[in-house]
Scaffold this motif. Structure first.
Motif, PDB file in Angstrom:
ATOM      1  N   LEU A 156       0.807  -1.225   0.000  1.00  0.00           N
ATOM      2  CA  LEU A 156       0.000   0.000   0.000  1.00  0.00           C
ATOM      3  C   LEU A 156       0.838   1.272   0.000  1.00  0.00           C
ATOM      4  O   LEU A 156       0.513   2.240  -0.701  1.00  0.00           O
ATOM      5  N   ILE A 157       1.920   1.292   0.753  1.00  0.00           N
ATOM      6  CA  ILE A 157       2.648   2.545   0.985  1.00  0.00           C
ATOM      7  C   ILE A 157       3.172   3.193  -0.308  1.00  0.00           C
ATOM      8  O   ILE A 157       2.936   4.393  -0.533  1.00  0.00           O
ATOM      9  N   PRO A 158       3.883   2.474  -1.199  1.00  0.00           N
ATOM     10  CA  PRO A 158       4.422   3.154  -2.394  1.00  0.00           C
ATOM     11  C   PRO A 158       3.358   3.771  -3.301  1.00  0.00           C
ATOM     12  O   PRO A 158       3.496   4.943  -3.676  1.00  0.00           O
ATOM     13  N   PRO A 159       2.278   3.044  -3.675  1.00  0.00           N
ATOM     14  CA  PRO A 159       1.289   3.700  -4.545  1.00  0.00           C
ATOM     15  C   PRO A 159       0.555   4.842  -3.851  1.00  0.00           C
ATOM     16  O   PRO A 159       0.177   5.823  -4.500  1.00  0.00           O
ATOM     17  N   ALA A 160       0.339   4.734  -2.541  1.00  0.00           N
ATOM     18  CA  ALA A 160      -0.311   5.830  -1.825  1.00  0.00           C
ATOM     19  C   ALA A 160       0.564   7.073  -1.833  1.00  0.00           C
ATOM     20  O   ALA A 160       0.077   8.205  -2.021  1.00  0.00           O
ATOM     21  N   LEU A 161       1.871   6.881  -1.638  1.00  0.00           N
ATOM     22  CA  LEU A 161       2.797   8.008  -1.675  1.00  0.00           C
ATOM     23  C   LEU A 161       2.854   8.618  -3.071  1.00  0.00           C
ATOM     24  O   LEU A 161       2.858   9.852  -3.230  1.00  0.00           O
ATOM     25  N   LEU A 162       2.886   7.770  -4.096  1.00  0.00           N
ATOM     26  CA  LEU A 162       2.922   8.272  -5.470  1.00  0.00           C
ATOM     27  C   LEU A 162       1.627   9.018  -5.807  1.00  0.00           C
ATOM     28  O   LEU A 162       1.644  10.050  -6.488  1.00  0.00           O
ATOM     29  N   ALA A 163       0.497   8.501  -5.337  1.00  0.00           N
ATOM     30  CA  ALA A 163      -0.779   9.189  -5.564  1.00  0.00           C
ATOM     31  C   ALA A 163      -0.780  10.555  -4.897  1.00  0.00           C
ATOM     32  O   ALA A 163      -1.332  11.533  -5.434  1.00  0.00           O
ATOM     33  N   LEU A 164      -0.149  10.639  -3.728  1.00  0.00           N
ATOM     34  CA  LEU A 164      -0.040  11.928  -3.040  1.00  0.00           C
ATOM     35  C   LEU A 164       0.794  12.915  -3.853  1.00  0.00           C
ATOM     36  O   LEU A 164       0.479  14.111  -3.934  1.00  0.00           O
ATOM     37  N   LEU A 165       1.852  12.405  -4.485  1.00  0.00           N
ATOM     38  CA  LEU A 165       2.718  13.273  -5.275  1.00  0.00           C
ATOM     39  C   LEU A 165       2.050  13.727  -6.575  1.00  0.00           C
ATOM     40  O   LEU A 165       2.248  14.860  -7.012  1.00  0.00           O
ATOM     41  N   THR A 166       1.287  12.836  -7.191  1.00  0.00           N
ATOM     42  CA  THR A 166       0.730  13.139  -8.516  1.00  0.00           C
ATOM     43  C   THR A 166      -0.659  13.759  -8.462  1.00  0.00           C
ATOM     44  O   THR A 166      -0.998  14.582  -9.311  1.00  0.00           O
TER      45      THR A 166
END
Length: 364
Positions: free
Chosen positions: A260-270
């Motif tokens: 969960l953590i990497p895609p959630a972080l990427l979604a936050l960035l994008t």
């Protein structure tokens, strides 16, 4: 002169503490033996890890042999088929990991500027909870794209550095697949004298295969559902995060968090906080429905481990065997329970505590 029969009867009536170790001494001896064994596994994890991986892969591929032998296929050809299936499993998993690492390395540098902007937004917020600005920047810097890219590079180097271990895995598979061809004769030869041990190990291998099969199927379903959500949200590299969800599904309990953590972080960035929250909610709903309500119904008969023991197994075997221990945690725990508890009807209470509430089998 004392009658030998009378002496033997008297010895049988004497308390065990007079003729052997006291219960406290036996407990201490057991703990000492367990400690030495665990220390040995830890020190030899570079050898034990590849051996365990090879054994697990051969165990999964071994059922290919039976239908071939029933059709009269020569034993050497059936062994070759098992080796081919085992190698295919390793190749598929290896390709998935290579694709994931390659996409990850290619993706991170594209979002360095956005992460810097996000860092500037988060520093004042974190400072309000008691941390000074410098500490907040240090904490956020630990998950910066540069650090994550370095981590990806370290993972790639570790994969390349593991080529020797991988060679051992390939060799072990050949030897184990050949030796597994003699198991049928072993069962026939010792069916009367060692039936209990053989049945215990047979049930263990069946349980492990069922557990891995269910995990593979549900991992694929979860990966597809996660990938669809990420495509709908427009998140970059959805295949990467779907692969991550599939691979981490083999790690009980904490695998979902890792995925969960990497895609959630990427979604936050994008896309900002709304997209990040959507990813978290979608992952939690999919995980809760699939892995909390549906999947346990299929694996309960195969595993029968309590939730506490399952979580502890991941932590324990990760410490003992390294990262591969997280994947091997459930099979390794099942093997320990099979060897120590399942052959002893008097240990039913201990099996019950581990989550196995099936009634003990009657002695053969």
């Amino acid at each position: 002169m004392t009658d030998p029969t009378t002496a033997a009867k008297r010895a049988d009536r004497e308390p065990a503490s007079h003729t052997g170790l006291s219960p406290a001494s036996r407990v201490l001896l057991t703990l000492a033996t367990a400690t030495i064994t665990i220390a040995g596994l830890y020190l030899a994890r570079g050898v034990i890890g590849p051996l365990a991986v090879a054994a697990l892969v051969v165990m999964v591929a071994h059922p290919v042999r039976r239908p071939l032998e029933r059709r009269g296929v020569p034993s050497w050809l059936a062994t070759a088929a098992v080796i081919v299936v085992a190698y295919l499993i390793l190749v598929i998993m290896g390709l998935l990991l290579v694709i994931a690492v390659a996409q990850f390395v290619d993706l991170l540098p594209q979002y360095a500027d956005r992460f810097t902007a996000l860092e500037e937004q988060l520093v004042p917020i974190i400072s309000q909870i008691g941390l000074d600005a410098e500490s907040a920047r240090t904490m956020l810097g630990s998950i910066s794209p540069a650090k994550l890219l370095g981590l990806a590079g370290a993972v790639s180097s570790a994969v390349l550095g593991a080529s020797t271990a991988f060679f051992f895995v390939l060799a072990y598979i050949v030897f184990m697949a050949a030796d597994a061809g003699t198991f049928g004769a072993l069962y026939r030869r010792f069916a009367d004298t060692k039936a209990g041990v053989i049945d215990t190990l047979t049930r263990f291998s069946q349980s492990v295969r069922k557990y891995l099969l269910v995990n593979t199927v549900f991992g694929a379903v979860v990966a597809v559902l996660d990938g669809i959500v990420l495509v709908v949200l427009g998140l970059p590299a959805p295949m990467l995060w779907a692969i991550l969800a599939f691979v981490t599904n083999y790690i009980p309990n904490i695998g979902f968090v890792i995925a969960l953590i990497p895609p959630a972080l990427l979604a936050l960035l994008t896309g900002g906080w709304a997209d990040a929250l959507a990813v978290v909610i979608a992952y939690c709903v999919i995980n809760m429905v699939m892995q909390t309500f549906i999947q346990p119904k299929f694996v309960s008969d195969a595993v029968r481990l309590s939730l506490t023991l399952t979580f502890f197994s991941v932590v324990f075997w990760s410490i003992v065997l390294g990262p591969i221990g997280a994947v091997l945690a459930i099979p390794a725990t099942l093997l320990v329970r099979a060897l120590l508890l399942e052959g002893d009807p008097g240990a039913f209470w201990a099996r019950w505590l581990t989550g196995d509430q099936a009634e003990p089998l009657e002695p053969a």
